[in-house]
Design a protein around this motif. Structure first.
Motif, short mmCIF file in Angstrom:
data_model
loop_
_atom_site.label_atom_id
_atom_site.label_comp_id
_atom_site.label_asym_id
_atom_site.label_seq_id
_atom_site.Cartn_x
_atom_site.Cartn_y
_atom_site.Cartn_z
N ARG A 147 0.84 -1.20 0.00
CA ARG A 147 0.00 0.00 0.00
C ARG A 147 0.88 1.25 0.00
O ARG A 147 1.83 1.34 0.78
N PRO A 148 0.57 2.20 -0.85
CA PRO A 148 1.37 3.44 -0.83
C PRO A 148 1.09 4.25 0.44
O PRO A 148 -0.04 4.27 0.94
N ASN A 149 2.12 4.91 0.94
CA ASN A 149 1.93 5.81 2.08
C ASN A 149 0.94 6.90 1.69
O ASN A 149 0.98 7.43 0.57
N ASP A 150 0.10 7.27 2.63
CA ASP A 150 -0.87 8.33 2.36
C ASP A 150 -0.18 9.62 1.93
O ASP A 150 -0.72 10.40 1.14
N GLU A 151 1.02 9.86 2.43
CA GLU A 151 1.73 11.10 2.11
C GLU A 151 1.92 11.30 0.61
O GLU A 151 1.93 12.44 0.12
N PHE A 152 2.14 10.21 -0.10
CA PHE A 152 2.47 10.34 -1.53
C PHE A 152 1.36 10.99 -2.36
O PHE A 152 1.61 11.66 -3.35
N PHE A 153 0.12 10.73 -1.94
CA PHE A 153 -1.01 11.17 -2.78
C PHE A 153 -1.01 12.69 -3.00
O PHE A 153 -1.48 13.15 -4.05
N LEU A 154 -0.53 13.42 -2.03
CA LEU A 154 -0.63 14.88 -2.13
C LEU A 154 0.70 15.54 -2.51
O LEU A 154 0.73 16.69 -2.95
N MET A 155 1.78 14.80 -2.37
CA MET A 155 3.11 15.40 -2.64
C MET A 155 3.21 15.98 -4.04
O MET A 155 2.83 15.35 -5.02
N GLY A 156 3.75 17.20 -4.10
CA GLY A 156 4.00 17.79 -5.40
C GLY A 156 2.77 18.38 -6.06
O GLY A 156 2.84 18.89 -7.19
N ARG A 157 1.65 18.31 -5.38
CA ARG A 157 0.44 18.87 -5.97
C ARG A 157 0.25 20.33 -5.59
O ARG A 157 -0.43 21.07 -6.30
#
Lengths: 212, 212, 212, 212, 212, 212
Positions: D197-207
């Motif tokens: 499972r991807p870390n939740d943090e990744f979903f918003l990074m760089g957006r």
């Protein structure tokens, strides 16, 4: 429109092509030039059907293959044992030829299917989507298996046999279904490669009651 | 056999189902129970065609969707601008509906294609394999594009536009081809999901010359 | 970066395009040139959302199709009966639009899904692989069926209905799932064919808590 | 919502899992139980990124494979020669991982792509349909080739090399594209098999711009 | 014919290429030019096998990747725990590499499979169609899962685990099957992209009893 | 191991099955029970090859189909006109049978290919990936076309003919390629459906120089 009647007195000099479109990408021999046995077969089918189906004319370009093709065809389609009816056999051909995109076989064998099944709608149903056709659960199982042999024969296994057994097919019937599918898979590929064209007559056969 | 004649004096009390098979997996409303606008549409089409195509009866189960569906349909299929003929439009529907395995649309729109094109063989040809059909190079390009939109729209690109331009289609024609394909892709999926059955009448329409 | 804010006082003279990239391969009409009803719809959505989603601007090139499209959309997506929540509906759109490779719909409806579901991660999960998403077994069954309608509708059968019934969906819910999938399958194909671009605003919507 | 912040003072006693969802179907070792070299790698990445990407935690279940995996990863992704930028590399990973339906890699590498490319929209575009993304013709050629290696490597041939050469890639760049695609094809399959499972943090990074 | 014997006294000056065909599309380094550790690995494998498998020579073009590749390979293939035999592992490689059309891996690992399984027919059976191979039900379940990871990893789920458990595989074995499949999926893609050629020696290995 | 030698003095009483595995899912007739012509064919092939290929034994279950099958086979494979060599013909069979996952045909015809081509490596190359095989550009074009007929015959068109003409094939050669592909596509489906097993002898034939 729909003028594709067999000419009234077919001469043995010229193959009867029912429209201006070529019936094969390859040369179509004159009846007079054919070996006797092949010409006799053609005249016999013409006598019976009123026209010579183009598969006879197109394959006559290769007499040895012609003879083997029709011997195989007759062994499978005129076979008198087993539980597959003539309509069942033509239904298998129609459904699997549609998967292979073979215009000749869908149209010609769809016509035979309508006639044998005495169901004028059945061929179009089976060609488009056999899952929505007016067929019995036994026929659905038969076509499901035929389609599997057609598109994914490498995964055929004992579960397929068991399922067909539950619908009343025995092993010999299953051989028949597989062999018919396989034979017409060959026919479909040849027809596609040489652009074999169905006779115009086939499109309407079996759609209108005889005594209309 | 082929008894599927519209009953002579259709009552507004009962939907006319031309065979004993259900025409939809979902309830089909009585004409008397329908909103006025929808009932009027049905009576108008019945007046013109001699029967009510089952798509009207089946979608009437959802009046709001019914209205939007036919508004969309008419915007695309009755459109009077652009270079696509009525036959071209029905040809697109027939070819792409076959890819989607939609019995209703292949049969119903195949009938319309035969009538508009005045070619009794064309629908079966296009449904089985448009590459072997009696069509023009322009129509082949049109159908190649429609099939791409149908099965692989994500790869549509400027090369597709350029190729169609070379066959005389302008951008608005290309929108038409894409939108017709897309709309009937929707229709195909709904018809498949609800087992919408084509009226028996469609199977024979356009196959026999009127003045036979 | 991320400067794609709607300009503060949109003039009715110019469509609001939030970036230098074209939003459609086809001409996008000026608001001032649009029929009244369509312009009013756009101003209403702009009032509510803060910007005009590009699907309004792109489809306005074809007013009759525009009206039918949104009538159909609203009949399916604003429907107030049945057990599908707004989040369920957007989840269907996101999952199936991903299968069709439709950038516009994945991004725009993914935004709505995040908002309605109040789950900032859900749209990316569903778009990449719904089998690994934080969804309920009921939602998984819903999406499995939607994906089947999307990619293989011709094989939909009673087993699919029975499975969905076991998860609490009734027949009308199943029609909704199928129709939403079918409608957005149409939308996906049009968007791909005309290169419809999602507004930059959608990419970030619903990812950050409002009260951050 | 979006509460997935790395806990402020991570203890070396417990892996930091940013949500209640398991990050792997397999046991995730405690930091304290890990071999020194692996624990040091984790602490270093945590120091830099603010959290430990789940791929470190999930693969640590198999230390020998962990070491080889990251050695390979670094050889390909931290390579300092050749014309592929860091953004190019992450773009390859994002596009091909989407074809493989790998949630972890699309989300984690999509985040890196956004950061390296400084384009907040690019990852979603590339993941859904790279043909509609804001990329250069050179990047499109790169991704077309990567997708071919991903889904149909057996047909790679000299024409592919020639086309990439015309876009300025040399043979070593082409090896890089193929090897990155191949390596993450492995990673995708492992991640899918173990439900990483991807870390939740990744979903918003760089957006969102850093200095927002 | 079949002259591909390793030359009797291999010089460390030249890589041993067993035929006139190139073994890689990329430069193959001279043994003398290689880093010590890599050259030692090659000499060791040559000592044992009688020749240097081309994968060593081809990947030596990229020393860092070479080291990671073989570290990963050894972690998976020389692993001494779990229930997978050496033959099982090579069987997985052979079956999945065939799905990926990778000539190098089918031929090289097919040879190892024959040797470890002591079954001279097994590799050809597994490469063409594992469903018709002389394998146990446990091996069939193992290969069914490996093929799923190979071609459709995104749909791996708990049912797959449960089925393998019933055949006596535990979770760690399942990780092994998935990881071997994934690793060689990478290897297949690299080999296809660089046209890596199997040594002629592999084709005959294990086909003839040693003491013949 | 590899004990599958034909028994020294084959009795006409029992079919020679070279291993304990069944050679067909269906009954295999005793030689003594076969029609004379079929038994004579078997004894002739046994005299020549040293063993009876299982296809003879398995198909003898259906004598009429047996006769048509071998008549067709001989018309295509023993044909003495045209530019296809015996090796070319067997190469077509090997490549397309691999696409159909047919163990019998890949192994049996791969053996014949090795013998006719006098290339011990060629059959494995062609079966796994003909694009990486040691074949001429003319043979590659031949196999590309055969594979198209095998998997997508409905799209065969004049461009395929033109390309083959440029490689020196005339129309009759193209018929041969298509017909061989089609015939063995039939054979593959039957073999898969009845689990026809290749004789153990085939696996090694042509791999070792005769005078070794």
């Amino acid at each position: 429109m729909m003028s594709a009647q067999p000419s009234p007195q077919p001469s043995s000099q010229s193959p009867i092509q029912s429209s201006s479109h070529p019936i094969s990408r390859f040369p179509v021999p004159e009846l007079a030039d054919l070996p006797d046995d092949i010409r006799q077969m053609m005249l016999a089918v013409q006598e019976k059907a009123g026209f010579i189906p183009n598969v006879f004319l197109a394959l006559a370009h290769r007499p040895a293959e012609f003879r083997a093709f029709f011997a195989y065809h007759d062994a499978l389609m005129l076979k008198e044992t087993g539980s597959l009816t003539k309509a069942d056999r033509e239904m298998i051909v129609t459904a699997t030829s549609a998967k292979n995109g073979c215009l000749y076989c869908v149209v010609a064998h769809g016509a035979l299917l309508r006639i044998y099944a005495k169901q004028p709608l059945i061929a179009d149903q089976v060609a488009v989507n056999h899952l929505k056709a007016d067929i019995t659960p036994r026929q659905k199982a038969m076509l499901d298996f035929a389609v599997k042999v057609c598109v994914n024969s490498q995964e055929v296994n004992e579960d397929d046999y068991a399922l067909l057994h539950r619908h009343g097919f025995d092993d010999e019937d299953i051989w028949d279904i597989a062999a018919i599918t396989a034979f017409f898979g060959m026919s479909n590929r040849i027809a596609n490669a040489i652009s074999m064209r169905p006779n115009d007559e086939f499109f309407l056969m079996g759609r209108v009651p005889r005594n209309k």
